[in-house]
Design a protein around this motif. Structure first.
Motif, PDB file in Angstrom:
ATOM      1  N   LYS A   1      20.970 -22.935 -13.867  1.00 29.06           N
ATOM      2  CA  LYS A   1      20.230 -22.054 -12.968  1.00 29.06           C
ATOM      3  C   LYS A   1      21.182 -21.028 -12.378  1.00 29.06           C
ATOM      4  CE  LYS A   1      17.034 -25.692 -11.714  1.00 29.06           C
ATOM      5  NZ  LYS A   1      17.437 -27.069 -11.494  1.00 29.06           N
ATOM      6  N   GLU A   2      20.765 -19.769 -12.408  1.00 27.65           N
ATOM      7  CA  GLU A   2      21.589 -18.705 -11.845  1.00 27.65           C
ATOM      8  C   GLU A   2      21.434 -18.703 -10.324  1.00 27.65           C
ATOM      9  OE1 GLU A   2      22.488 -13.951 -12.436  1.00 27.65           O
ATOM     10  OE2 GLU A   2      20.538 -14.734 -13.033  1.00 27.65           O
ATOM     11  N   LYS A   3      22.549 -18.466  -9.660  1.00 27.10           N
ATOM     12  CA  LYS A   3      22.544 -18.431  -8.197  1.00 27.10           C
ATOM     13  C   LYS A   3      23.507 -17.345  -7.742  1.00 27.10           C
ATOM     14  CE  LYS A   3      23.213 -21.432  -4.223  1.00 27.10           C
ATOM     15  NZ  LYS A   3      23.353 -22.793  -3.740  1.00 27.10           N
ATOM     16  N   LYS A   4      23.044 -16.456  -6.881  1.00 27.99           N
ATOM     17  CA  LYS A   4      23.918 -15.424  -6.308  1.00 27.99           C
ATOM     18  C   LYS A   4      24.209 -15.812  -4.867  1.00 27.99           C
ATOM     19  CE  LYS A   4      22.279 -11.772  -9.323  1.00 27.99           C
ATOM     20  NZ  LYS A   4      23.383 -11.370 -10.130  1.00 27.99           N
ATOM     21  N   VAL A   5      25.483 -15.745  -4.514  1.00 30.67           N
ATOM     22  CA  VAL A   5      25.922 -16.135  -3.179  1.00 30.67           C
ATOM     23  C   VAL A   5      26.688 -14.956  -2.583  1.00 30.67           C
ATOM     24  CG1 VAL A   5      27.195 -17.823  -1.810  1.00 30.67           C
ATOM     25  CG2 VAL A   5      26.153 -18.523  -3.970  1.00 30.67           C
ATOM     26  N   SER A   6      26.234 -14.490  -1.444  1.00 32.81           N
ATOM     27  CA  SER A   6      26.899 -13.366  -0.774  1.00 32.81           C
ATOM     28  C   SER A   6      28.210 -13.817  -0.149  1.00 32.81           C
ATOM     29  CB  SER A   6      26.000 -12.798   0.332  1.00 32.81           C
ATOM     30  OG  SER A   6      24.801 -12.330  -0.217  1.00 32.81           O
ATOM     31  N   LYS A   7      29.110 -12.860   0.007  1.00 29.25           N
ATOM     32  CA  LYS A   7      30.398 -13.122   0.641  1.00 29.25           C
ATOM     33  C   LYS A   7      30.192 -13.835   1.980  1.00 29.25           C
ATOM     34  CE  LYS A   7      34.544 -10.854   2.338  1.00 29.25           C
ATOM     35  NZ  LYS A   7      35.305  -9.634   2.462  1.00 29.25           N
ATOM     36  N   ASP A   8      30.991 -14.854   2.222  1.00 26.63           N
ATOM     37  CA  ASP A   8      31.004 -15.675   3.436  1.00 26.63           C
ATOM     38  C   ASP A   8      29.830 -16.647   3.561  1.00 26.63           C
ATOM     39  OD1 ASP A   8      33.464 -14.661   4.333  1.00 26.63           O
ATOM     40  OD2 ASP A   8      32.484 -12.953   5.299  1.00 26.63           O
TER      41      ASP A   8
END
Length: 191
Positions: A27-34
């Motif tokens: 599963k693709e997951k995007k995580v923002s900085k911090d």
């Protein structure tokens, strides 16, 4: 997904149909900085492949941060000590850059091991490389000075340009002040 495919192909050459089945579990997951991927006390369920960006893995004990590891592109990571028994993490995993991950659950990884012998080989080779990297890090920490560890890191990685200096000093096991002094010494010796 192309980076993940390339990464897998560096270890094993699966048939196209088998590879498509394997990839369907990620599963693709995007995580923002911090932002956090895992927080302390969260139940550990997944492995993560870093497609882009970077993560810091650290513990906080008595209000002191202990940086354990950084993970960047083309690395698989997990809280391996906790994942098998679905235990709660003692660590934090946080994005230090905007990060794209592909996750797969422990249960799915195990099912794929059972289904595809080449996936078993992939897992074995992946974790052998990870273990060798850990041993290299332990050896360096035990035998090199802080300055030598920093110089070794400069040769092997672009970490210095991507990680906040405070976190990098903690990873090297020195205070930010000592780290600053070492960097000045190295700059002066080059000039």
């Amino acid at each position: 997904m192309e980076k993940l495919i390339k990464y897998i192909n560096n270890y094993v050459s699966m048939e196209k149909e088998e590879l498509e089945i394997v990839l369907s579990f990620f599963k693709e997951k995007k995580v923002s900085k911090d932002k956090f991927v895992i927080k302390k006390e969260q139940v550990v369920t997944d492995y993560y492949f870093v497609a882009s960006g970077g993560l810091i893995i650290y513990d906080i004990i008595e209000e002191v941060q202990y940086t354990r590891y950084f993970a960047f592109e083309n690395e698989f990571i997990a809280d391996v000590a906790k994942i098998k028994k679905r235990e709660r993490s003692g660590s934090y995993i946080r994005a230090i850059e905007d990060t794209e991950l592909f996750s797969i659950s422990f249960q799915d990884m195990e099912a794929l091991y059972d289904k595809f012998p080449l996936w078993q080989k992939f897992g074995r080779l992946l974790w052998e490389d990870a273990f060798a990297s850990v041993l290299y890090g332990i050896h360096n920490f035990q035998t090199l000075t802080a300055k030598e560890r920093y110089l070794d890191l400069l040769k092997r990685s672009d970490l210095i340009f991507r990680v906040p200096l405070k976190d990098l000093s903690l990873f090297l096991g020195i205070t930010p002040q000592s780290f600053s002094r070492i960097r000045k010494e190295i700059s002066a010796s080059k000039g």
